[in-house]
Design a protein around this motif. Structure first.
Motif, PDB file in Angstrom:
ATOM      1  N   VAL A 160      -4.897  19.059 163.425  1.00 19.54           N
ATOM      2  CA  VAL A 160      -5.656  18.511 164.577  1.00 19.54           C
ATOM      3  C   VAL A 160      -4.991  17.454 165.372  1.00 19.54           C
ATOM      4  O   VAL A 160      -4.290  16.706 164.879  1.00 19.54           O
ATOM      5  CB  VAL A 160      -6.810  17.659 163.758  1.00 19.54           C
ATOM      6  N   VAL A 161      -5.099  17.591 166.629  1.00 23.27           N
ATOM      7  CA  VAL A 161      -4.288  17.017 167.800  1.00 23.27           C
ATOM      8  C   VAL A 161      -5.216  16.242 168.633  1.00 23.27           C
ATOM      9  O   VAL A 161      -6.268  16.440 168.661  1.00 23.27           O
ATOM     10  CB  VAL A 161      -3.272  17.887 168.306  1.00 23.27           C
ATOM     11  N   THR A 162      -4.786  15.408 169.563  1.00 21.18           N
ATOM     12  CA  THR A 162      -5.579  14.820 170.589  1.00 21.18           C
ATOM     13  C   THR A 162      -5.962  15.854 171.627  1.00 21.18           C
ATOM     14  O   THR A 162      -5.431  16.699 171.514  1.00 21.18           O
ATOM     15  CB  THR A 162      -5.046  13.609 170.975  1.00 21.18           C
ATOM     16  N   GLN A 163      -6.854  15.544 172.296  1.00 23.37           N
ATOM     17  CA  GLN A 163      -7.621  16.553 173.334  1.00 23.37           C
ATOM     18  C   GLN A 163      -6.239  16.886 174.373  1.00 23.37           C
ATOM     19  O   GLN A 163      -6.287  18.050 174.615  1.00 23.37           O
ATOM     20  CB  GLN A 163      -8.729  16.163 173.893  1.00 23.37           C
ATOM     21  N   LYS A 164      -5.479  15.806 174.828  1.00 19.93           N
ATOM     22  CA  LYS A 164      -4.418  16.013 175.785  1.00 19.93           C
ATOM     23  C   LYS A 164      -3.403  16.862 175.013  1.00 19.93           C
ATOM     24  O   LYS A 164      -2.682  17.658 175.937  1.00 19.93           O
ATOM     25  CB  LYS A 164      -4.111  14.612 176.189  1.00 19.93           C
ATOM     26  N   GLU A 165      -3.308  16.954 173.838  1.00 23.09           N
ATOM     27  CA  GLU A 165      -2.043  17.802 173.174  1.00 23.09           C
ATOM     28  C   GLU A 165      -2.300  19.217 172.964  1.00 23.09           C
ATOM     29  O   GLU A 165      -1.510  20.021 172.602  1.00 23.09           O
ATOM     30  CB  GLU A 165      -1.854  17.085 172.017  1.00 23.09           C
ATOM     31  N   ILE A 166      -3.684  19.529 173.274  1.00 24.39           N
ATOM     32  CA  ILE A 166      -4.282  21.081 172.983  1.00 24.39           C
ATOM     33  C   ILE A 166      -3.279  21.885 174.449  1.00 24.39           C
ATOM     34  O   ILE A 166      -3.503  21.343 175.481  1.00 24.39           O
ATOM     35  CB  ILE A 166      -5.792  21.278 173.428  1.00 24.39           C
TER      36      ILE A 166
ATOM     37  N   ASN B 256     -11.071  28.527 169.812  1.00 22.00           N
ATOM     38  CA  ASN B 256     -11.902  27.558 170.325  1.00 22.00           C
ATOM     39  C   ASN B 256     -13.199  27.192 170.084  1.00 22.00           C
ATOM     40  O   ASN B 256     -13.689  26.387 169.729  1.00 22.00           O
ATOM     41  CB  ASN B 256     -11.362  27.171 171.638  1.00 22.00           C
TER      42      ASN B 256
ATOM     43  N   HIS C 194      -8.812  19.921 168.530  1.00 22.62           N
ATOM     44  CA  HIS C 194      -8.977  18.630 168.700  1.00 22.62           C
ATOM     45  C   HIS C 194     -10.279  17.972 167.827  1.00 22.62           C
ATOM     46  O   HIS C 194     -11.028  19.160 167.526  1.00 22.62           O
ATOM     47  CB  HIS C 194      -8.981  17.979 170.266  1.00 22.62           C
ATOM     48  N   ASN C 195     -10.743  16.905 167.905  1.00 22.92           N
ATOM     49  CA  ASN C 195     -11.602  16.544 167.099  1.00 22.92           C
ATOM     50  C   ASN C 195     -12.807  15.648 167.836  1.00 22.92           C
ATOM     51  O   ASN C 195     -13.260  14.550 167.256  1.00 22.92           O
ATOM     52  CB  ASN C 195     -11.141  15.796 165.699  1.00 22.92           C
ATOM     53  N   LEU C 196     -12.736  15.778 169.100  1.00 30.19           N
ATOM     54  CA  LEU C 196     -13.604  14.866 170.063  1.00 30.19           C
ATOM     55  C   LEU C 196     -14.963  14.878 169.590  1.00 30.19           C
ATOM     56  O   LEU C 196     -15.752  13.988 169.422  1.00 30.19           O
ATOM     57  CB  LEU C 196     -13.495  15.532 171.290  1.00 30.19           C
TER      58      LEU C 196
ATOM     59  N   ASP D 284     -16.992  19.007 174.693  1.00 30.51           N
ATOM     60  CA  ASP D 284     -16.137  19.913 173.424  1.00 30.51           C
ATOM     61  C   ASP D 284     -15.834  21.375 174.127  1.00 30.51           C
ATOM     62  O   ASP D 284     -14.913  21.946 173.733  1.00 30.51           O
ATOM     63  CB  ASP D 284     -16.937  19.837 172.390  1.00 30.51           C
TER      64      ASP D 284
END
Length: 254
Positions: free
Chosen positions: A127-133, A150, A215-217, A243
């Motif tokens: 799990v990473v931040t959305q910007k790291e996808i 996804n 990510h886990n937004l 998402d």
């Protein structure tokens, strides 16, 4: 030929021009969304066992989503939902979801249970931040596998979100009504079926859920509405749209 005569200037009204206002009823009718035509049929439909994707579309399979061995230990829909939320393995989560909805359709009461602070998840995916996808090209994976992974993650989040809503707000049953919980349980079952399909196709492509970072937004934002059912209902469609944006963007890019 008679000469043209200039008409006298027309008097202009003084002050702002009056505006015609719609009545309150007409205004409400203009902005109220029309109900989905298939809503009644969706609510009446029995639990679907078409949880495998065959050559001609969805089909039933005897070896998929067999009832979980401990599903019978729960005595209410809320307890079943809490069991799903505490299940880390995604495929087991899907099986228990289907078992829970099937038992609900057979007459299981709503009941009450305690929702965990966060749904259980496996060690993978990362799990990473959305910007790291990153893009599928940067990962070195095919676009179809990237998209399916996804989408599978979106469905898994949707399963947990639906059950969290059932369990967390079960004490408000008298206010919300049984239909509220029936709809969310059915949504969870639908999403678990979709997750099964995506997982199956990923396997056919040589991948599995967990092979790519996510990510886990969705869950992070919806957790903020854990104490307010009105806020939960307002934020779900907004965050789900965010998402899904990376997947939609990739579709637009081809």
């Amino acid at each position: 030929m008679l000469p043209l005569r200039r008409l006298p200037p027309l008097p202009l009204p003084r002050g702002p021009a009056p505006r015609r206002l719609l009545s309150a009823a007409a205004s409400a009718a203009a902005v109220s969304p029309l109900p989905w035509p298939g809503l009644s049929a969706w609510r009446r439909a029995p639990p679907s066992d078409l949880r495998t994707w065959g050559p001609n579309g969805p089909c039933a399979s005897g070896d998929v989503d067999e009832p979980a061995a401990d599903a019978g230990a729960a005595s209410s829909l809320a307890e079943m939902g809490a069991l799903v939320l505490s299940t880390a393995d995604p495929l087991a989560k899907a099986r228990r979801t289907h078992a829970a909805f099937s038992r609900w359709a057979a007459g299981l009461p709503i009941g009450q249970a305690t929702a965990p602070d966060h749904p259980a998840r496996p060690d993978k995916p990362l799990v990473v931040t959305q910007k790291e996808i990153t893009t599928h090209k940067e990962m070195g994976v095919p676009l179809n596998a990237y998209m399916l992974h996804n989408l599978a993650h979106v469905e898994l989040n949707a399963i947990d979100l639906a059950w969290d809503t059932v369990v967390r707000f079960a004490p408000l049953r008298d206010t919300l009504g049984d239909g509220f919980f029936a709809d969310f349980a059915r949504v969870a079952d639908d999403e678990s079926r979709h997750f099964r399909w995506y997982s199956q196709r990923l396997g056919e492509l040589g991948f599995s859920y967990g092979d790519m970072p996510v990510h886990n937004l969705l869950w992070r934002e919806c957790a903020k509405s854990s104490s307010d059912v009105s806020a939960r209902l307002a934020v779900i469609p907004l965050v789900q749209n965010l998402d899904r944006k990376p997947e939609v963007s990739m579709l637009d890019q081809g």
